[in-house]
Design a protein around this motif. Structure first.
Motif, PDB file in Angstrom:
ATOM      1  N   PRO A 384       0.797  -1.241   0.000  1.00  7.86           N
ATOM      2  CA  PRO A 384       0.000   0.000   0.000  1.00  7.86           C
ATOM      3  C   PRO A 384       0.824   1.283   0.000  1.00  7.86           C
ATOM      4  O   PRO A 384       0.407   2.279  -0.607  1.00  7.86           O
ATOM      5  CB  PRO A 384      -0.832  -0.133   1.275  1.00  7.86           C
ATOM      6  N   ASN A 391       0.373   6.673  -6.859  1.00  2.00           N
ATOM      7  CA  ASN A 391      -0.757   7.596  -6.996  1.00  2.00           C
ATOM      8  C   ASN A 391      -0.280   9.049  -7.081  1.00  2.00           C
ATOM      9  O   ASN A 391      -0.732   9.835  -7.921  1.00  2.00           O
ATOM     10  CB  ASN A 391      -1.694   7.417  -5.800  1.00  2.00           C
ATOM     11  N   PHE A 414      -5.109   1.852  -9.039  1.00  2.00           N
ATOM     12  CA  PHE A 414      -6.496   1.753  -8.570  1.00  2.00           C
ATOM     13  C   PHE A 414      -6.898   0.290  -8.401  1.00  2.00           C
ATOM     14  O   PHE A 414      -7.473  -0.102  -7.372  1.00  2.00           O
ATOM     15  CB  PHE A 414      -7.414   2.470  -9.556  1.00  2.00           C
ATOM     16  N   MET A 417      -5.002  -1.169  -5.376  1.00  2.00           N
ATOM     17  CA  MET A 417      -5.529  -0.619  -4.127  1.00  2.00           C
ATOM     18  C   MET A 417      -6.840  -1.303  -3.745  1.00  2.00           C
ATOM     19  O   MET A 417      -7.048  -1.688  -2.588  1.00  2.00           O
ATOM     20  CB  MET A 417      -5.777   0.885  -4.273  1.00  2.00           C
ATOM     21  N   ARG A 418      -7.718  -1.429  -4.718  1.00  2.00           N
ATOM     22  CA  ARG A 418      -9.024  -2.030  -4.449  1.00  2.00           C
ATOM     23  C   ARG A 418      -8.874  -3.470  -3.978  1.00  2.00           C
ATOM     24  O   ARG A 418      -9.568  -3.912  -3.059  1.00  2.00           O
ATOM     25  CB  ARG A 418      -9.870  -1.954  -5.722  1.00  2.00           C
ATOM     26  N   PRO A 423     -12.740  -1.233  -1.569  1.00  2.00           N
ATOM     27  CA  PRO A 423     -13.165  -0.076  -2.365  1.00  2.00           C
ATOM     28  C   PRO A 423     -13.359   1.211  -1.575  1.00  2.00           C
ATOM     29  O   PRO A 423     -13.334   2.291  -2.166  1.00  2.00           O
ATOM     30  CB  PRO A 423     -14.493  -0.542  -2.970  1.00  2.00           C
ATOM     31  N   HIS A 425     -11.525   2.208   1.235  1.00  2.00           N
ATOM     32  CA  HIS A 425     -10.349   2.709   1.951  1.00  2.00           C
ATOM     33  C   HIS A 425      -9.957   4.063   1.377  1.00  2.00           C
ATOM     34  O   HIS A 425     -10.125   4.321   0.178  1.00  2.00           O
ATOM     35  CB  HIS A 425      -9.196   1.717   1.817  1.00  2.00           C
ATOM     36  N   THR A 428      -7.762   3.933  -1.696  1.00  2.67           N
ATOM     37  CA  THR A 428      -8.481   3.506  -2.890  1.00  2.67           C
ATOM     38  C   THR A 428      -9.343   4.625  -3.441  1.00  2.67           C
ATOM     39  O   THR A 428      -9.425   4.818  -4.671  1.00  2.67           O
ATOM     40  CB  THR A 428      -9.361   2.289  -2.567  1.00  2.67           C
ATOM     41  N   THR A 455     -17.405   7.040  -6.610  1.00  2.00           N
ATOM     42  CA  THR A 455     -16.406   7.486  -5.641  1.00  2.00           C
ATOM     43  C   THR A 455     -17.006   8.485  -4.660  1.00  2.00           C
ATOM     44  O   THR A 455     -16.708   8.436  -3.455  1.00  2.00           O
ATOM     45  CB  THR A 455     -15.205   8.112  -6.373  1.00  2.00           C
TER      46      THR A 455
END
Length: 530
Positions: A384, A391, A414, A417-418, A423, A425, A428, A455
């Motif tokens: 992460p 990112n 993305f 992360m997911r 989804p 966090h 994310t 989102t």
């Protein structure tokens, strides 16, 4: 002593501390017969053991620990036959880590564990002895602080396992609970956030059952639990715990006590995560100066608080102040840890994020790219923290007009992360925001609108309506509605987002002004320390 002083062989200061000239020490040792030297060493061991105040976490004892430290190796305390003399060594390992002498703590810990593991039939020693395991536990903490993550985690897991199965200790013993609390940060460094949370939840429950809610170790264990909640983006839950810790310490210690200052620094991180940037900045401005005075500017805890200050300055729009603070923190962290340590990498990325908003995009790209490369080496592609760095680099690339590379990086980030965090966090959601920006710039307006709407809904649920990042999601969702010819609906949403940003950040904040001009919002990530 008067005769020794008269001949210049010893000094006695006003506090009755005796210092004998090194030459005289050497001559005296050479003249002593073996039995007399043995008795002398034993007497020294007893003297040092009697002087040891224990409790290295209590800063009131640090002065004595500082005086004891230089005697440990010359006096041979590691190999002493006096049990309490060996405890001087144990306490010194922890003390050195607490004051920020990480390398000194590691060296002494290595020496003690290596020597004590070889003993057989001596109480407290041997591979499963109390002193050996506790020294190994302190050593693991120092190793983690120095960035030796794999060895630190392996050592910590071994210590906890041996304490748990030991008939002398068992799962609820205070040494076992301390070892469990020490293992959780190693799991977080490895990216195992939920596993760390589960371990700390169990540890807190045991501390409460065994020692009660008001015990110092219980308070510390709950603070560790809050760290896990921050890593999982539950800043409200972390804030509740840290606010209780601040209140608890305020009842029993002075306002400049390190334990209270540590708790207040944690609270500032929670405030930042909640989007309450001005409050975080105000708290840090008040508490960072005494923190520096107490521990020194290069202490790890002080450096971490300095990073939060730099981030908060940027988020409230004080870009020039933020740049100065981020540059200083970046320089100090690399000097303190080296370039590949977690904290040094976070400092480098914070610096790059700050350079980006001040307009030097090529320099921001250079620094962010270097940080991402080092994250990949230190943590791997899917950790992460690595994904957070990716990112942030994509934002710089998009700002430079390199839309294709930004999109490729965002799309991959993305998805990872997911998969890794879920989804909803915070990491994310930032990656989703930025990928929607890529889609919009590529002319894929309906895909951008759909992702921005999803989102926004998730951000409202996870962050709340008043968070600045939720307001940014509102802005982007409004712009995307306008792009698909739902002008009235989109303009109303855009106006709502601008008003929300003005309320949380200020009417003159650069992000508010950008939204008012119809510019899409970016979502950078500043991970809290593990």
């Amino acid at each position: 002593m008067r005769d020794l002083r008269r001949y210049g062989l010893a000094k006695v200061d006003p506090d009755q501390r005796i210092q004998v000239h090194r030459l005289f020490q050497g001559v005296l040792r050479d003249e002593l017969r073996e039995e007399a030297a043995r008795r002398g060493r034993t007497n020294v061991h007893h003297l040092l053991a009697s002087a040891n105040p224990g409790y290295p976490h209590d800063e009131d004892n640090w002065g004595i620990h500082a005086e004891l430290g230089p005697h440990i190796h010359p006096a041979g305390l590691i190999d002493s036959d006096v049990p309490d003399a060996r405890r001087v060594v144990l306490d010194q390992i922890r003390y050195l880590d607490l004051i920020g002498d990480l390398e000194g703590s590691r060296r002494l810990g290595d020496d003690a564990v290596d020597a004590w593991s070889k003993f057989e039939g001596v109480a407290g020693l041997g591979p499963n002895g109390e002193l050996t395991l506790r020294a190994a536990n302190y050593l693991a903490v120092a190793l983690r602080h120095l960035g030796f993550n794999e060895r630190a985690r392996t050592t910590s897991e071994q210590v906890l396992g041996r304490f748990r199965v030991s008939p002398e200790f068992g799962p609820d013993h205070e040494f076992t609970l301390y070892a469990a609390a020490a293992l959780a940060p190693h799991l977080r460094v490895a990216g195992l956030f939920r596993e760390a949370l589960a371990l700390d939840e169990d540890t807190v429950a045991r501390y409460r059952r065994v020692f009660g809610d008001e015990d110092e170790q219980t308070i510390n264990a709950r603070s560790n639990l809050a760290v896990n909640l921050r890593m999982l983006s539950d800043f409200a839950g972390a804030y509740a715990i840290d606010a209780e810790a601040v209140h608890a310490w305020q009842q029993v210690v002075s306002e400049n006590d390190n334990r209270l200052l540590f708790a207040q620094a944690n609270l500032a991180r929670d405030l930042y995560g909640l989007g309450r940037y001005e409050e975080a900045l105000g708290l840090l401005r008040a508490k960072l100066p005494p923190y520096r005075q107490q521990l020194g500017a290069q202490h790890p805890y002080v450096l971490l608080a300095g990073r939060t200050l730099a981030i908060a300055l940027r988020k409230v729009g004080r870009y020039n102040e933020a740049l100065a603070a981020a540059a200083e923190h970046d320089r100090d962290s690399e000097r303190r840890y080296g370039p590949q340590h977690e904290h040094a990498l976070a400092a480098a990325m914070t610096h790059a994020n700050t350079i980006r908003v001040t307009g030097d995009l090529p320099e921001a790209q250079r620094r962010a790219t270097k940080a991402l490369d080092l994250y990949r080496v230190a943590f791997g592609d899917t950790h992460p923290l690595t994904l957070a760095a990716a990112n942030n680099l994509a934002i710089v690339l998009r700002s430079l007009g390199d839309l294709e590379q930004a999109r490729r990086l965002d799309e991959r980030t993305f998805a990872r992360m997911r998969d890794a965090l879920g989804p909803d966090h915070g990491f994310t959601l930032c990656a989703a925001t930025n990928f929607a920006n890529d889609l919009a710039l590529a002319g894929e307006t309906e895909a951008a609108r759909s992702l921005s709407a999803q989102t926004l809904e998730l951000s409202r649920q996870a962050r709340g309506d008043r968070h600045p990042y939720t307001a940014a999601c509102v802005v982007n969702a409004g712009i995307d509605l306008i792009a698909v010819h739902r002008h009235d609906e989109g303009q109303a949403l855009l106006d709502q987002g601008v008003a929300a940003l003005a309320e949380s950040l200020g009417d003159d904040h650069p992000e508010t002004a950008g939204a008012r001009d119809g510019r899409r919002a970016e979502a950078d990530i500043e991970p809290p320390p593990t």
